[in-house]
Design a protein around this motif. Structure first.
Motif, short mmCIF file in Angstrom:
data_model
loop_
_atom_site.label_atom_id
_atom_site.label_comp_id
_atom_site.label_asym_id
_atom_site.label_seq_id
_atom_site.Cartn_x
_atom_site.Cartn_y
_atom_site.Cartn_z
N VAL A 184 0.85 -1.20 0.00
CA VAL A 184 0.00 0.00 0.00
C VAL A 184 0.88 1.25 0.00
O VAL A 184 0.65 2.20 -0.76
CB VAL A 184 -0.95 0.01 1.22
N GLN A 185 1.91 1.23 0.84
CA GLN A 185 2.82 2.38 0.91
C GLN A 185 3.56 2.57 -0.41
O GLN A 185 3.79 3.70 -0.85
CB GLN A 185 3.81 2.19 2.05
N PHE A 186 3.92 1.46 -1.07
CA PHE A 186 4.58 1.57 -2.38
C PHE A 186 3.67 2.29 -3.37
O PHE A 186 4.11 3.22 -4.06
CB PHE A 186 4.93 0.19 -2.92
N PHE A 187 2.42 1.87 -3.44
CA PHE A 187 1.49 2.50 -4.38
C PHE A 187 1.26 3.97 -4.02
O PHE A 187 1.26 4.84 -4.90
CB PHE A 187 0.16 1.75 -4.40
N GLN A 188 1.06 4.25 -2.75
CA GLN A 188 0.78 5.62 -2.33
C GLN A 188 1.95 6.56 -2.60
O GLN A 188 1.76 7.70 -3.03
CB GLN A 188 0.42 5.66 -0.85
N ASN A 189 3.15 6.09 -2.35
CA ASN A 189 4.34 6.95 -2.47
C ASN A 189 4.92 7.00 -3.87
O ASN A 189 5.76 7.84 -4.16
CB ASN A 189 5.44 6.47 -1.52
N ASN A 190 4.48 6.08 -4.73
CA ASN A 190 5.09 5.99 -6.06
C ASN A 190 4.06 6.06 -7.19
O ASN A 190 3.85 7.12 -7.76
CB ASN A 190 5.93 4.71 -6.13
N SER A 191 3.42 4.95 -7.51
CA SER A 191 2.58 4.92 -8.71
C SER A 191 1.41 5.90 -8.67
O SER A 191 1.04 6.46 -9.71
CB SER A 191 2.07 3.50 -8.95
N MET A 192 0.84 6.15 -7.49
CA MET A 192 -0.29 7.07 -7.41
C MET A 192 0.14 8.52 -7.63
O MET A 192 -0.69 9.37 -7.99
CB MET A 192 -1.00 6.92 -6.07
N ALA A 193 1.43 8.79 -7.43
CA ALA A 193 1.93 10.16 -7.60
C ALA A 193 1.90 10.61 -9.06
O ALA A 193 1.97 11.81 -9.35
CB ALA A 193 3.34 10.27 -7.06
N TYR A 194 1.77 9.68 -10.00
CA TYR A 194 1.70 10.04 -11.42
C TYR A 194 0.31 10.56 -11.80
O TYR A 194 0.12 11.07 -12.90
CB TYR A 194 2.09 8.84 -12.29
N ARG A 195 -0.65 10.36 -10.92
CA ARG A 195 -2.02 10.87 -11.10
C ARG A 195 -2.63 10.42 -12.43
O ARG A 195 -3.22 11.21 -13.17
CB ARG A 195 -2.03 12.40 -10.98
N ARG A 196 -2.46 9.13 -12.70
CA ARG A 196 -3.07 8.53 -13.89
C ARG A 196 -3.73 7.22 -13.47
O ARG A 196 -3.34 6.13 -13.89
CB ARG A 196 -2.02 8.30 -14.99
N SER A 197 -4.72 7.34 -12.61
CA SER A 197 -5.36 6.17 -12.01
C SER A 197 -6.07 5.28 -13.02
O SER A 197 -6.37 4.13 -12.71
CB SER A 197 -6.35 6.62 -10.92
N TRP A 198 -6.33 5.80 -14.21
CA TRP A 198 -7.01 5.00 -15.23
C TRP A 198 -6.07 4.02 -15.95
O TRP A 198 -6.52 3.12 -16.63
CB TRP A 198 -7.67 5.92 -16.26
N LEU A 199 -4.77 4.23 -15.77
CA LEU A 199 -3.81 3.36 -16.44
C LEU A 199 -3.53 2.11 -15.61
O LEU A 199 -3.48 2.17 -14.37
CB LEU A 199 -2.48 4.10 -16.67
N PRO A 200 -3.33 0.96 -16.26
CA PRO A 200 -2.96 -0.25 -15.51
C PRO A 200 -1.55 -0.12 -14.94
O PRO A 200 -0.69 0.53 -15.52
CB PRO A 200 -3.03 -1.36 -16.57
N ILE A 201 -1.33 -0.75 -13.79
CA ILE A 201 -0.02 -0.77 -13.16
C ILE A 201 0.59 -2.14 -13.42
O ILE A 201 0.07 -3.16 -12.97
CB ILE A 201 -0.14 -0.51 -11.65
N HIS A 202 1.69 -2.16 -14.16
CA HIS A 202 2.38 -3.40 -14.48
C HIS A 202 3.60 -3.55 -13.56
O HIS A 202 4.24 -2.56 -13.20
CB HIS A 202 2.85 -3.40 -15.93
N ILE A 203 3.91 -4.78 -13.20
CA ILE A 203 4.98 -5.02 -12.23
C ILE A 203 5.90 -6.13 -12.71
O ILE A 203 5.44 -7.18 -13.19
CB ILE A 203 4.39 -5.41 -10.85
#
Length: 280
Positions: free
Chosen positions: A220-239
């Motif tokens: 959760v902290q990874f997503f909050q501090n990193n991927s969510m900061a790009y402010r493109r919630s409609w895009l899929p997150i690939h890992i």
């Protein structure tokens, strides 16, 4: 013939492609120019790569690696590769993050993340990385990484935040005590690699309520501090990465709690890189 290399802090995968077909695959230990000198990298290649080559020499090398984001660091890798492959006409050195983006997204827009020994993320527009939240390493960041998970495990045990039976089991299984832990983290080289080496214990015990909670909260902290900061919630997150593959259930649970969409989760970017470069 071209050579594709994907290097993390722990291991390096080398693949020789001949007209789009895999000709040779080799594994060596990880190469990181921010932690190793050019001379040391050359020594590793001479000891682990060269004996398996059988005379192969690529026309072009695509090297993707952890720590390969700055000119000075890249020059260390380039110098070592030029020593090993003096006849190679072109050597392209890129970050492991671009490897993740190309392997996961190809020519499509998306959020590409690395969850391995370290962690990282970026917004990729289908051609290049357009935004990146700096990972900062396991001391200042690297949320969701193997190194951070190992640090949290040690902290939870030694600070008595985890059940005693879990702590005893962990310390006995890895033959650790406070003195050996402090030595490995503060005095021996590659502390992140040591911390990440403890994650199999978390995987074995991931159904334990306290361990499960630790894992989900870390992602959760990874997503909050990193991927969510790009402010493109409609895009899929690939890992991509071993942590992503081992803990995919906990990652999906963390993402769901934040209303995020998870796309691909793969352990290695190599298959995607082979496809990407075969189509060029």
């Amino acid at each position: 013939m071209i050579l594709i290399s994907d290097s993390g802090s722990t291991k390096t995968d080398w693949v020789f492609l001949d007209e789009g077909a895999v000709h040779l695959q080799i594994k060596t230990q990880g190469l990181n120019p921010t932690q190793q000198t050019s001379e040391r990298i050359t020594e590793i290649l001479l000891e682990e790569l060269v004996p398996q080559l059988s005379g192969e020499s690529p026309v072009k090398i695509y090297f993707y690696g952890a720590g390969c984001a700055y000119t000075e660091a890249n020059s260390r890798i380039r110098k070592a590769l030029e020593t090993i492959f003096p006849t190679t006409a072109e050597i392209e050195i890129n970050s492991d993050l671009l490897a993740a983006a190309r392997a996961l997204c190809g020519n499509d827009e998306g959020i590409a993340c690395i969850l391995g020994t370290g962690s990282n993320s970026c917004y990729y527009n289908g051609k290049e990385i357009k935004d990146n939240i700096p990972p900062l390493g396991f001391i200042l960041g690297d949320e969701g990484s193997g190194a951070t998970l190992g640090r949290l495990l040690i902290n939870g045990c030694l600070k008595r935040q985890l059940p005693q039976e879990i702590c005893n089991k962990f310390l006995q299984q890895y033959d650790l005590n406070i003195a050996t832990i402090l030595e490995k983290v503060y005095h021996e080289p590659m502390p992140g690699r040591f911390l990440a080496s403890l994650t199999p214990f978390l995987h074995e015990n991931r159904k334990h309520p306290e361990i499960h909670s630790m894992l989900v909260n870390c992602f959760v902290q990874f997503f909050q501090n990193n991927s969510m900061a790009y402010r493109r919630s409609w895009l899929p997150i690939h890992i991509v990465g071993s942590i992503g593959k081992w803990f995919n259930e906990e990652i999906k649970e963390a993402a769901e709690s934040l209303a995020l969409s998870i796309g691909k989760i793969v352990e290695s970017p190599m298959k995607g890189l082979i496809e990407y470069h075969s189509n060029k």
